[in-house]
Motif scaffolding. Structure first.
Motif, PDB file in Angstrom:
ATOM      1  N   HIS A   9     -60.074  46.246  57.482  1.00 26.25           N
ATOM      2  CA  HIS A   9     -60.369  47.219  56.399  1.00 26.25           C
ATOM      3  C   HIS A   9     -61.292  46.543  55.359  1.00 26.25           C
ATOM      4  O   HIS A   9     -62.280  47.347  54.816  1.00 26.25           O
ATOM      5  CB  HIS A   9     -59.087  47.524  55.627  1.00 26.25           C
ATOM      6  N   ASP A  10     -60.880  45.289  55.080  1.00 22.94           N
ATOM      7  CA  ASP A  10     -61.834  44.523  54.099  1.00 22.94           C
ATOM      8  C   ASP A  10     -63.395  44.492  54.417  1.00 22.94           C
ATOM      9  O   ASP A  10     -64.403  44.581  53.815  1.00 22.94           O
ATOM     10  CB  ASP A  10     -61.431  43.105  53.765  1.00 22.94           C
ATOM     11  N   ASP A  11     -63.688  44.055  55.675  1.00 22.21           N
ATOM     12  CA  ASP A  11     -64.760  43.910  56.367  1.00 22.21           C
ATOM     13  C   ASP A  11     -65.750  45.199  56.367  1.00 22.21           C
ATOM     14  O   ASP A  11     -66.718  45.324  56.233  1.00 22.21           O
ATOM     15  CB  ASP A  11     -64.643  43.280  57.849  1.00 22.21           C
ATOM     16  N   LEU A  12     -64.682  46.258  56.775  1.00 21.28           N
ATOM     17  CA  LEU A  12     -65.233  47.645  56.470  1.00 21.28           C
ATOM     18  C   LEU A  12     -66.097  47.967  55.243  1.00 21.28           C
ATOM     19  O   LEU A  12     -66.989  48.525  55.159  1.00 21.28           O
ATOM     20  CB  LEU A  12     -64.535  48.793  57.202  1.00 21.28           C
ATOM     21  N   THR A  13     -65.083  47.607  54.415  1.00 22.65           N
ATOM     22  CA  THR A  13     -65.453  48.028  52.800  1.00 22.65           C
ATOM     23  C   THR A  13     -66.824  47.167  52.586  1.00 22.65           C
ATOM     24  O   THR A  13     -67.779  47.823  51.991  1.00 22.65           O
ATOM     25  CB  THR A  13     -64.307  47.708  52.102  1.00 22.65           C
ATOM     26  N   ALA A  14     -66.745  45.925  52.956  1.00 28.49           N
ATOM     27  CA  ALA A  14     -67.939  45.085  52.639  1.00 28.49           C
ATOM     28  C   ALA A  14     -69.215  45.779  53.296  1.00 28.49           C
ATOM     29  O   ALA A  14     -70.201  45.618  52.888  1.00 28.49           O
ATOM     30  CB  ALA A  14     -67.724  43.843  52.961  1.00 28.49           C
ATOM     31  N   ALA A  15     -68.940  46.030  54.696  1.00 26.04           N
ATOM     32  CA  ALA A  15     -70.301  46.774  55.294  1.00 26.04           C
ATOM     33  C   ALA A  15     -70.812  47.821  54.980  1.00 26.04           C
ATOM     34  O   ALA A  15     -72.096  48.249  54.967  1.00 26.04           O
ATOM     35  CB  ALA A  15     -69.851  46.713  56.855  1.00 26.04           C
ATOM     36  N   ILE A  16     -69.909  48.777  54.329  1.00 24.98           N
ATOM     37  CA  ILE A  16     -70.249  49.981  53.822  1.00 24.98           C
ATOM     38  C   ILE A  16     -71.166  49.433  52.534  1.00 24.98           C
ATOM     39  O   ILE A  16     -72.169  50.364  52.188  1.00 24.98           O
ATOM     40  CB  ILE A  16     -69.245  50.774  53.592  1.00 24.98           C
ATOM     41  N   ALA A  18     -72.641  46.884  51.674  1.00 24.25           N
ATOM     42  CA  ALA A  18     -73.877  46.359  52.124  1.00 24.25           C
ATOM     43  C   ALA A  18     -74.788  47.204  52.981  1.00 24.25           C
ATOM     44  O   ALA A  18     -75.904  46.928  53.280  1.00 24.25           O
ATOM     45  CB  ALA A  18     -73.654  45.054  53.113  1.00 24.25           C
ATOM     46  N   ARG A  19     -74.506  48.336  53.194  1.00 32.28           N
ATOM     47  CA  ARG A  19     -75.260  49.439  53.896  1.00 32.28           C
ATOM     48  C   ARG A  19     -75.531  48.868  55.439  1.00 32.28           C
ATOM     49  O   ARG A  19     -76.542  49.208  55.819  1.00 32.28           O
ATOM     50  CB  ARG A  19     -76.444  49.914  53.295  1.00 32.28           C
ATOM     51  N   ASP A  20     -74.533  48.174  55.922  1.00 35.55           N
ATOM     52  CA  ASP A  20     -74.550  47.581  57.311  1.00 35.55           C
ATOM     53  C   ASP A  20     -74.210  48.824  58.354  1.00 35.55           C
ATOM     54  O   ASP A  20     -73.145  48.900  58.630  1.00 35.55           O
ATOM     55  CB  ASP A  20     -74.179  46.546  57.370  1.00 35.55           C
ATOM     56  N   GLU A  21     -75.094  49.658  58.684  1.00 39.74           N
ATOM     57  CA  GLU A  21     -74.680  50.943  59.583  1.00 39.74           C
ATOM     58  C   GLU A  21     -73.977  50.451  60.881  1.00 39.74           C
ATOM     59  O   GLU A  21     -72.934  51.016  61.116  1.00 39.74           O
ATOM     60  CB  GLU A  21     -75.731  51.704  59.685  1.00 39.74           C
ATOM     61  N   LEU A  22     -74.578  49.609  61.421  1.00 39.05           N
ATOM     62  CA  LEU A  22     -74.013  49.075  62.818  1.00 39.05           C
ATOM     63  C   LEU A  22     -72.492  48.712  62.776  1.00 39.05           C
ATOM     64  O   LEU A  22     -71.562  48.992  63.482  1.00 39.05           O
ATOM     65  CB  LEU A  22     -74.876  48.036  63.462  1.00 39.05           C
ATOM     66  N   ARG A  23     -72.411  47.690  61.720  1.00 38.47           N
ATOM     67  CA  ARG A  23     -70.926  46.965  61.453  1.00 38.47           C
ATOM     68  C   ARG A  23     -69.982  47.881  60.950  1.00 38.47           C
ATOM     69  O   ARG A  23     -68.917  48.125  61.554  1.00 38.47           O
ATOM     70  CB  ARG A  23     -71.314  45.951  60.631  1.00 38.47           C
ATOM     71  N   SER A  24     -70.427  48.955  60.041  1.00 35.05           N
ATOM     72  CA  SER A  24     -69.468  49.721  59.479  1.00 35.05           C
ATOM     73  C   SER A  24     -68.902  50.988  60.662  1.00 35.05           C
ATOM     74  O   SER A  24     -67.796  51.128  60.781  1.00 35.05           O
ATOM     75  CB  SER A  24     -70.053  50.573  58.285  1.00 35.05           C
ATOM     76  N   ALA A  25     -69.977  51.398  61.276  1.00 32.90           N
ATOM     77  CA  ALA A  25     -69.568  52.240  62.467  1.00 32.90           C
ATOM     78  C   ALA A  25     -68.770  51.622  63.484  1.00 32.90           C
ATOM     79  O   ALA A  25     -67.664  52.343  63.882  1.00 32.90           O
ATOM     80  CB  ALA A  25     -70.773  52.974  63.080  1.00 32.90           C
ATOM     81  N   THR A  26     -68.989  50.543  63.995  1.00 33.53           N
ATOM     82  CA  THR A  26     -68.261  49.587  64.742  1.00 33.53           C
ATOM     83  C   THR A  26     -66.843  49.582  64.136  1.00 33.53           C
ATOM     84  O   THR A  26     -65.910  49.730  65.013  1.00 33.53           O
ATOM     85  CB  THR A  26     -68.694  48.330  65.240  1.00 33.53           C
ATOM     86  N   LEU A  27     -66.454  49.024  63.178  1.00 36.16           N
ATOM     87  CA  LEU A  27     -65.441  48.843  62.418  1.00 36.16           C
ATOM     88  C   LEU A  27     -64.505  50.125  62.198  1.00 36.16           C
ATOM     89  O   LEU A  27     -63.301  50.091  62.669  1.00 36.16           O
ATOM     90  CB  LEU A  27     -65.312  47.980  61.142  1.00 36.16           C
ATOM     91  N   GLU A  85     -72.766  46.437  69.252  1.00 34.62           N
ATOM     92  CA  GLU A  85     -71.382  46.795  68.668  1.00 34.62           C
ATOM     93  C   GLU A  85     -70.310  45.675  69.336  1.00 34.62           C
ATOM     94  O   GLU A  85     -69.439  45.079  68.472  1.00 34.62           O
ATOM     95  CB  GLU A  85     -71.095  47.926  69.073  1.00 34.62           C
ATOM     96  N   GLY A  86     -70.370  45.260  70.554  1.00 29.97           N
ATOM     97  CA  GLY A  86     -69.513  44.289  71.296  1.00 29.97           C
ATOM     98  C   GLY A  86     -69.734  42.770  70.679  1.00 29.97           C
ATOM     99  O   GLY A  86     -68.761  42.241  70.386  1.00 29.97           O
ATOM    100  N   GLN A  87     -70.943  42.486  69.944  1.00 30.05           N
ATOM    101  CA  GLN A  87     -70.841  41.207  69.092  1.00 30.05           C
ATOM    102  C   GLN A  87     -70.297  41.212  67.857  1.00 30.05           C
ATOM    103  O   GLN A  87     -69.605  40.401  67.485  1.00 30.05           O
ATOM    104  CB  GLN A  87     -72.558  40.905  69.026  1.00 30.05           C
ATOM    105  N   VAL A  88     -70.376  42.580  67.322  1.00 32.10           N
ATOM    106  CA  VAL A  88     -69.551  42.606  65.951  1.00 32.10           C
ATOM    107  C   VAL A  88     -68.113  42.457  66.403  1.00 32.10           C
ATOM    108  O   VAL A  88     -67.356  41.739  65.540  1.00 32.10           O
ATOM    109  CB  VAL A  88     -69.807  43.958  65.320  1.00 32.10           C
ATOM    110  N   LEU A  89     -67.432  43.241  67.436  1.00 26.06           N
ATOM    111  CA  LEU A  89     -66.186  42.902  67.957  1.00 26.06           C
ATOM    112  C   LEU A  89     -65.917  41.466  68.020  1.00 26.06           C
ATOM    113  O   LEU A  89     -64.455  40.803  68.030  1.00 26.06           O
ATOM    114  CB  LEU A  89     -65.745  43.819  68.737  1.00 26.06           C
TER     115      LEU A  89
END
Length: 154
Positions: A9-16, A18-27, A85-89
């Motif tokens: 959840h914390d990483d999702l908030t940070a990704a949003i 930071a406007r990191d679309e790939l990371r936020s979508a994956t999370l 996306e696999g790398q993010v996970l």
């Protein structure tokens, strides 16, 4: 909330932020899979860190399989997205065993099974029972099974 789920959840908030679309979508997809798992069955429950890890592992496996399918279908761009996306996970999964480490764990389990009287290809089940708890989450099941078969045949 489990610590791993809270970290997601914390990483999702940070990704949003930071406007990191790939990371936020994956999370988002991973948290959605976790929420689905929590509500599946007769009663809703909170998943433990181990259960959350299993969900993340399953999601990472889906990405690998989808990337292979896209690659075979000639859709390199989609395959690349799945791999990313696999790398993010992968950041949330425990360090995977190397081929040598896996071979050593399997060799030990084969010796243990042989000491118990199991021989040849019929020993597959006995060896897998010993190996699986030792490698849980640190090696893919198909890879483990292939190594066990190779060592039992040899």
């Amino acid at each position: 909330m489990t610590t791993l789920k809270a970290k997601l959840h914390d990483d999702l908030t940070a990704a949003i932020k930071a406007r990191d679309e790939l990371r936020s979508a994956t999370l988002r997809l991973t948290l959605s899979a976790i929420a689905y798992e929590e509500t599946a069955g007769k009663t809703a429950r909170e998943l433990s860190d181990d259960e959350v890890l299993k969900v993340i592992t399953r999601e990472a496996k889906k990405r690998r399989e989808a990337a292979d399918a896209f690659e075979k279908g000639g859709r390199a761009e989609s395959a690349e997205r799945e791999r990313a996306e696999g790398q993010v996970l992968a950041d949330y999964l425990p360090q995977q065993l190397t081929d040598e480490e896996l071979a050593a764990v399997v060799a030990e389990a084969v010796a243990e099974a042989r000491a118990g009287g199991a021989e040849g290809p019929k020993a597959m089940g006995a060896v897998m029972k010993v190996v699986n708890p030792k490698v849980a989450g640190r090696a893919e099941g198909g890879k483990v099974a292939a190594e066990v078969k190779r060592q039992l045949a040899g």
